[in-house]
Design an enzyme around this catalytic site. Structure first.
Site, PDB file in Angstrom:
ATOM      1  N   TYR A  45       0.827  -1.206   0.000  1.00 54.89           N
ATOM      2  CA  TYR A  45       0.000   0.000   0.000  1.00 54.89           C
ATOM      3  C   TYR A  45       0.862   1.256   0.000  1.00 54.89           C
ATOM      4  CZ  TYR A  45      -3.441   3.460   1.537  1.00 54.89           C
ATOM      5  OH  TYR A  45      -4.237   4.569   1.634  1.00 54.89           O
ATOM      6  N   LYS A  60       1.082   3.743  -3.208  1.00 50.85           N
ATOM      7  CA  LYS A  60       0.564   5.105  -3.038  1.00 50.85           C
ATOM      8  C   LYS A  60       1.661   6.135  -3.290  1.00 50.85           C
ATOM      9  CE  LYS A  60      -3.031   6.302  -1.415  1.00 50.85           C
ATOM     10  NZ  LYS A  60      -4.296   6.789  -2.036  1.00 50.85           N
TER      11      LYS A  60
END
Length: 502
Positions: free
Chosen positions: A180, A184
């Site tokens: 993640y 991101k």
């Protein structure tokens, strides 16, 4: 139960407009008369953002989400939000949703917590490829404003940060412990590097910025708090991690919604007296409540209000990381089933250990000076609203003992049945000998089991009858739970009946 996001509409006009004096804009500047697309618009923050845009007079608000419905979809449709079902990883879906928009608020993401963090391919597909599709559609349709909702994790990866700011470098991509944070980070850099890029027809340009929020909370938040409550309810909130001096940031949902809208205003290039590149163009912004606090102390009043408590046992970060890696390895083996609802969330993962066990908090000074962002709800006010919501929610749900009580009762009754009736294979001889030690004869062992079953069934029937008066929506749930657990379930229902009478 009041809608988790409907409270946004009740905030006073004065309270909101005071926060925008820094940019000298009205609260509807850049919103009124414009069309907005909110990717991930059926999510918690996305829905709150859609409702606020409607309140501020947007011509049209489109919620673009993979889901067809969510706990907030009825509120959105009733408020006039156009809900578009589509996949951010599919170019044609994104292209169709963004056609004719004036501003895109890109919230859609994957892998923030729990099992999702281990689905590396899906994280990259949604967070990176999905963002590329958004950028491509933005250029195609010449949409001048794009706000990307990012994360602290683009600069944080487990090393202490005290009062950090936007000058910090991106955390090395190869050092991220979860997909993640890495995905991101890549997506944010793609968005910010696209800032100032002219459109094919010339004249106008794309302006982009990124909002980096802290951990989000509020009434109806559906990621962090439900998982914490479920662990506490099952008795699996076993330990704290990190020193008591560790501090992290949180952000109340309304504060985040305000920050995102202010960021979209900061990308306007047609404000009289503010010629040139917009103030927010190409910029990242950390936003939070501005009150760094130890995560466990932050949660203490919340859990106590629900009759739960924090664990007293504390383990060090290295030990917690090792435990997280064990869970990560186990769940990685179960990769094909990670998306299945029957597979419970892991107790903890390495990235989550760092989030709660290592100090990292940031200043929102840049957002304040350039966007006019100041939280209009303090952490105390935000937590009070969150507690009120969860107390009401708990009153409407089935309550009960921890998983350890379930195991003790079910295993105890099963052992008694095995000792009384099953042939002597496996552990049965031991269970039979143990039962005879307490009850002396087989007749007594069987009688105790039959009487216990009868008592449980009787308690279950009484629980159903009582629940029909004090908790009718969960009457059958109380029947089955009390039939299985007897008094251990009954005491929770009796407490609810007492509270109901009061």
């Amino acid at each position: 139960l009041k809608s988790p996001v409907s409270h946004l509409r009740s905030n006073s006009y004065r309270e909101r407009t005071n926060k925008q004096k820094k940019m000298h804009l009205s609260e509807n500047e850049g919103v009124e008369g414009n069309t907005f697309v909110v990717t991930g618009g059926l999510g918690y923050v996305g829905a709150a953002l859609c409702l606020e845009l409607v309140r501020r007079g947007a011509r049209q608000v489109r919620s673009f989400d993979l889901r067809n419905s969510s706990p907030w979809s009825d509120d959105l449709r009733n408020s006039g939000v156009r809900c578009i079902q589509g996949d951010v990883t599919q170019k044609q879906d994104v292209d169709k949703a963004l056609d004719g928009a004036d501003c895109v608020l890109h919230l859609a993401s994957y892998g923030m917590s729990g099992k999702e963090m281990l689905q590396f391919g899906r994280c990259d597909e949604v967070n990176i490829n999905g963002t590329c599709n958004v950028l491509e559609a933005v250029f195609k349709h010449e949409i001048t404003r794009l706000v990307y909702v990012s994360t602290y994790n683009v600069v944080f990866g487990g090393k202490e940060i005290i009062n950090g700011n936007e000058s910090l470098p991106y955390y090395p991509l190869d050092d991220h412990v979860d997909a993640y944070g890495r995905s991101k980070s890549i997506a944010e850099q793609l968005v910010l590097k696209s800032n100032g890029r002219p459109f094919k027809n010339g004249g106008k340009k794309l302006y982009t910025c990124a909002v980096r929020p802290a951990a989000i909370y509020g009434p109806g938040e559906d990621r962090h708090l439900p998982r914490i409550v479920n662990l506490a309810k099952m008795g699996l909130l076993l330990f704290k991690t990190g020193e008591p001096s560790v501090k992290t940031d949180w952000i109340y949902v309304e504060n985040l919604v305000l920050a995102i809208i202010l960021a979209s205003m900061g990308l306007l290039d047609d404000i009289p007296g503010r010629e040139g590149e917009p103030v927010a163009a190409g910029q990242p912004y950390f936003v939070s409540d501005g009150s760094p606090v130890n995560t466990f102390e932050f949660l203490r009043p919340f859990l106590r209000s629900l009759d739960y408590d924090l664990p007293k046992f504390t383990i060090s970060v290295p030990i917690a990381v090792t435990l997280g890696k064990i869970f990560q390895g186990f769940y990685t083996v179960l990769y094909p089933w990670l998306s299945k609802s029957w597979l419970p969330q892991p107790l903890i993962l390495p990235a989550e250990v760092y989030k709660v066990g290592v100090t990292h908090y940031f200043s929102y000074l840049k957002a304040k000076e350039e966007l006019g962002y100041v939280p209009f709800k303090s952490s105390k006010e935000g937590m009070a609203a969150t507690i009120s919501y969860w107390q009401e929610r708990k009153q409407r749900s089935l309550d009960g003992p921890t998983i350890f009580t379930w195991l003790a009762v079910i295993l105890g009754m099963s052992a008694l049945f095995a000792a009384g009736w099953l042939p002597e294979v496996g552990p049965v001889p031991f269970l039979r000998a143990l039962s005879l030690f307490f009850f002396r004869t087989m007749t007594m062992v069987r009688a105790v089991f039959i009487i216990s079953v009868a008592v449980h069934v009787g308690e279950g029937i009484y629980a159903w009858s009582l629940a029909k008066r004090v908790d009718p929506d969960n009457a059958m749930g109380w029947f089955w739970q009390t039939t299985a657990l007897g008094f251990f379930s009954m005491r929770f229902l009796l407490k609810r009946a007492k509270d109901h009478q009061a």
